[in-house]
Scaffold this active site. Structure first.
Site, mmCIF file in Angstrom:
data_model
loop_
_atom_site.group_PDB
_atom_site.id
_atom_site.type_symbol
_atom_site.label_atom_id
_atom_site.label_comp_id
_atom_site.label_asym_id
_atom_site.label_seq_id
_atom_site.Cartn_x
_atom_site.Cartn_y
_atom_site.Cartn_z
ATOM 1 N N TYR A 144 1.075 -1.353 -0.171
ATOM 2 C CA TYR A 144 -0.262 0.404 0.290
ATOM 3 C C TYR A 144 0.808 1.365 -0.113
ATOM 4 O O TYR A 144 0.387 1.824 -0.890
ATOM 5 C CB TYR A 144 -1.041 0.139 0.911
ATOM 6 C CG TYR A 144 -1.518 1.095 1.511
ATOM 7 C CD1 TYR A 144 -3.008 1.443 0.855
ATOM 8 C CD2 TYR A 144 -2.059 1.741 2.614
ATOM 9 C CE1 TYR A 144 -3.731 2.971 0.538
ATOM 10 C CE2 TYR A 144 -2.605 3.268 2.838
ATOM 11 C CZ TYR A 144 -3.497 3.525 1.660
ATOM 12 O OH TYR A 144 -4.325 4.822 2.084
ATOM 13 N N GLU B 225 -11.898 5.908 4.768
ATOM 14 C CA GLU B 225 -11.180 6.343 5.889
ATOM 15 C C GLU B 225 -12.006 6.049 6.648
ATOM 16 O O GLU B 225 -11.859 6.913 8.430
ATOM 17 C CB GLU B 225 -10.453 7.725 5.177
ATOM 18 C CG GLU B 225 -9.410 7.643 4.867
ATOM 19 C CD GLU B 225 -8.219 6.812 5.022
ATOM 20 O OE1 GLU B 225 -7.862 7.686 7.328
ATOM 21 O OE2 GLU B 225 -7.219 7.042 4.547
ATOM 22 N N TRP C 6 -5.505 1.527 10.592
ATOM 23 C CA TRP C 6 -5.848 1.220 8.901
ATOM 24 C C TRP C 6 -5.611 0.632 8.393
ATOM 25 O O TRP C 6 -6.574 -0.551 7.810
ATOM 26 C CB TRP C 6 -5.186 2.532 8.456
ATOM 27 C CG TRP C 6 -5.153 2.586 6.855
ATOM 28 C CD1 TRP C 6 -4.175 2.457 5.970
ATOM 29 C CD2 TRP C 6 -6.037 3.149 5.752
ATOM 30 N NE1 TRP C 6 -4.878 2.254 4.391
ATOM 31 C CE2 TRP C 6 -5.979 2.447 4.632
ATOM 32 C CE3 TRP C 6 -7.847 3.089 6.212
ATOM 33 C CZ2 TRP C 6 -7.038 2.860 4.009
ATOM 34 C CZ3 TRP C 6 -8.884 3.504 5.346
ATOM 35 C CH2 TRP C 6 -8.275 3.586 4.172
#
Length: 189
Positions: free
Chosen positions: A21, A43, A51
Site C-alpha cells: 500500500y 477513511e 488503517w
C-alpha cells in the site's frame, strides 16, 4: 549481488500489505473523483480502528458496496443496509454504512450541479501537493484538514472530522508525508 532493500516510512516496514500500500498508493496524488470519494468513505470506516483493519477488508468493502459506484450506492435501501450489517467481511457499523450511502448521494448532487469532486477537493487544498519539511513532525490534523472537514460537513458528509480528513489527504497524495529517508519522499509520480 543481493537485492537492495528499499527504505520506507517506518509504519510500512512490518506488514507486507502495508508495504505494498505504501509503495504503490499512499501519498500518490489521486485525481479520479470516484477514487477520491471511495477513499474518503473508507477513511470514515476507519474511525476508531486501525488503517490496517480497513486495508485488510478493502476488497470485501468494494464487493459489499458494489465497487463504490456512487450511482449504485446512492440507491441503497433498508435491504442493502441489512445485507451490509450481516457482512462479516466489512466493518458493520450502521452509522458508517448510512454515512457512505449519504456520501454517495452528496457526490451525485455535486456532480448534477456541475461540480467535479476531484476539482472541488484539489481546489480546497490549493491545487498542488503539500510537502512537509524534512524533520518536521507529522501532525494528526492541520488547519487545512480542519477547513476541509468543515466544508465537507457543511455539504452533509459524515465521519469527516479533521483527523480523518488529514489521514485521507495523506492517503490520496494531497499531502506528501513520506519520511525524508523514504524512497517515496518527493518521488515523481
Amino acid at each position: 549481488m543481493p537485492k537492495k532493500e528499499l527504505k520506507r516510512c517506518n509504519w510500512a516496514e512490518n506488514d507486507p500489505l502495508y508495504s505494498k500500500y505504501h509503495d504503490e498508493e499512499w501519498g500518490v496524488p489521486e485525481h479520479d473523483s470516484r477514487a477520491l470519494w471511495e477513499m474518503l468513505m473508507l477513511e470514515g470506516f476507519q474511525a476508531g480502528l486501525s488503517w490496517i483493519t480497513i486495508l485488510r477488508k478493502r476488497e470485501a468493502f468494494r464487493a459489499a458496496f458494489r465497487g463504490f459506484k456512487p450511482k449504485v450506492v446512492a440507491k441503497f435501501g433498508e435491504d442493502d443496509i441489512e445485507r451490509l450489517m450481516q457482512d462479516a467481511g466489512i466493518v458493520r457499523a450502521r452509522a458508517k454504512i448510512n454515512a457512505t450511502i449519504k456520501g454517495a448521494q452528496i457526490y451525485l448532487e455535486m456532480q448534477a450541479a456541475g461540480e467535479d469532486f476531484s476539482e472541488f477537493v484539489w481546489k480546497l487544498a490549493g491545487g498542488k501537493v503539500i510537502r512537509r519539511k524534512a524533520g518536521e513532525p507529522v501532525p494528526a490534523k492541520t488547519e487545512l484538514s480542519e477547513e476541509i472537514s468543515a466544508v465537507l460537513k457543511k455539504r452533509g458528509f459524515k465521519f469527516v472530522g479533521p483527523v480523518i480528513v488529514y489521514a485521507w489527504m495523506q492517503a490520496v497524495g494531497i499531502v506528501d508525508d513520506h519520511a525524508a529517508d523514504c524512497f517515496r519522499h518527493k518521488a515523481k509520480r
